[in-house]
Design an enzyme around this catalytic site. Structure first.
Site, short mmCIF file in Angstrom:
data_model
loop_
_atom_site.label_atom_id
_atom_site.label_comp_id
_atom_site.label_asym_id
_atom_site.label_seq_id
_atom_site.Cartn_x
_atom_site.Cartn_y
_atom_site.Cartn_z
N ASN A 149 96.99 -32.14 -39.83
CA ASN A 149 98.18 -32.73 -40.42
C ASN A 149 98.94 -33.65 -39.46
O ASN A 149 99.75 -34.46 -39.90
CB ASN A 149 99.13 -31.65 -40.93
CG ASN A 149 99.46 -30.61 -39.89
OD1 ASN A 149 98.57 -29.99 -39.30
ND2 ASN A 149 100.74 -30.39 -39.64
N CYS A 323 107.05 -29.52 -40.92
CA CYS A 323 107.35 -28.10 -40.86
C CYS A 323 107.86 -27.67 -39.49
O CYS A 323 108.40 -26.57 -39.34
CB CYS A 323 106.11 -27.29 -41.22
SG CYS A 323 105.59 -27.52 -42.94
#
Length: 381
Positions: A149, A323
């Site tokens: 990611n 995140c």
């Protein structure tokens, strides 16, 4: 504004909004209710499940709807490890999403599991022979991300799965970033579990999928009414399920055309940034990377300062995983790839979408050069 933070989240597609509205307005019932409204909702949920199964190449019964990638990862790792454990040994990598790493750490701390971390090379790729060397008779689960990611590096999941299958060990892959860009046919990949998230595909946040091969026993993470064939309790998000299924099907239909086109834009963007920005360094694999991902470090700058300069120029991007955005620590992915902490703090990630144009990419690349130059001149001043 040129939005290049699609790895964090994507705008909801118009087609998905239409599906959402139709469901919320007309088929709003609880699919567990035994009346016409509930039965209509149950039919819609079955339709969504079949659509997802069609893209994944699996049975509808193997599709579990969740709240997103984080829950899917947690259910896969904790559920499989605790469902029918053959031992207390897990294998993963140090560059996984936090949802994977923290789930493994939970099992280590509270359930006595041993965790082995495969060692990726400087580009973020894992050698399948490493897995062959460390897999054991008591290995319970292997979890390796399909595509990273932060840096976009793509793993050789089919090769890793073949090794795990040979040892009769299930393999889970976090495919949250890969879906829409790479094939997620679970038969071709050979995986036993696969995680997806709707808001990376043009669906709203709050809906995800976990593929679980039928023979895999799973201990639920959430207990209650026994929905999702006893694997994930809680009233199903039927509108979200249809939204995710629609977005996934559309992305898969467009992939053959979109992926090579965006790959070409990405490569041109990378070339312009590297050629016009002194000391800029590409992170991740130079070619085996997601079509839309270009991530850099700019030694001698502040990544946050570069982001602010870019936003003033109308370019929206990020410094890495959304995140972990509230953490002051350097990226665990970049440091695991051997990048010094002070250089990792200069990271900036750009993630293109299928709607990104050549003009967008060209303007963004020019803005990167200008923003980095401005930050460096201010630091010298």
């Amino acid at each position: 504004m040129i939005y290049l933070d699609n790895a964090a989240t994507t705008p909801v597609r118009r087609e998905v909004l239409e599906v959402l509205w139709q469901q919320l307005a007309g088929r709003f019932g609880n699919p567990s209710s035994h009346h016409r409204v509930g039965e209509a909702a149950a039919a819609a949920l079955a339709e969504a499940r079949a659509m997802v199964a069609g893209v994944l190449g699996c049975r509808s019964a193997d599709v579990v709807f969740t709240t997103g990638g984080t829950e899917s990862d947690n259910l896969a790792i904790k559920g499989i490890a605790l469902g029918a454990p053959r031992g207390r040994h897990l294998i993963t990598t140090p560059i996984e999403h936090e949802a994977v790493l923290e789930s493994c750490d939970y099992l280590r701390r509270l359930h006595g599991f041993e965790v082995t971390l495969l060692d990726p090379d400087a580009s973020g790729r894992v050698d399948p022979e490493q897995l062959r060397a460390v897999i054991r008779p008591d290995t319970t689960l292997v979890s390796v991300q399909y595509a990273n990611n932060e840096v976009g590096t793509v793993q050789r999941i089919a090769e890793l799965s073949a090794i795990a299958q040979g040892a009769r060990v299930p393999l889970h892959t976090d495919a949250v970033q890969a879906a829409g860009w790479l094939s997620v046919d679970v038969g071709a990949l050979g995986v036993d579990a696969l995680s997806l998230s709707g808001h990376k595909l043009g669906a709203p946040p709050g809906i995800g999928v976990l593929f679980l091969r039928g023979r895999i026993a799973v201990e639920p993470v959430l207990h209650g009414g026994g929905q999702e064939r006893g694997r994930r309790s809680g009233t199903e998000n039927v509108p979200g399920a249809l939204a995710l299924a629609t977005a996934l099907r559309l992305a898969e239909a467009e992939r053959a055309e979109a992926a090579p086109r965006i790959t070409a834009l990405r490569d041109a963007f990378i070339t312009t940034v590297l050629s016009g920005t002194p000391s800029a360094r590409l992170t991740g694999h130079p070619t085996e990377r997601l079509p839309g991902t270009a991530s850099f470090v700019f030694p001698g700058t502040s990544g946050e300062a570069v982001l602010l300069e870019l936003e003033q120029r109308g370019i929206v991007c990020s410094s890495g995983s959304a995140c972990a955005a509230d953490s002051d620590e350097p990226s665990h992915v970049l440091t695991a790839l051997g990048i010094p902490a002070e250089v990792a703090q200069t990271a900036v990630r750009f993630t293109l979408a299928s709607t990104t144009t050549a003009a967008d990419a060209s303007e963004a690349a020019a803005s990167v050069q200008a923003a980095v130059g401005t930050v460096r001149s201010l630091d010298r001043g």
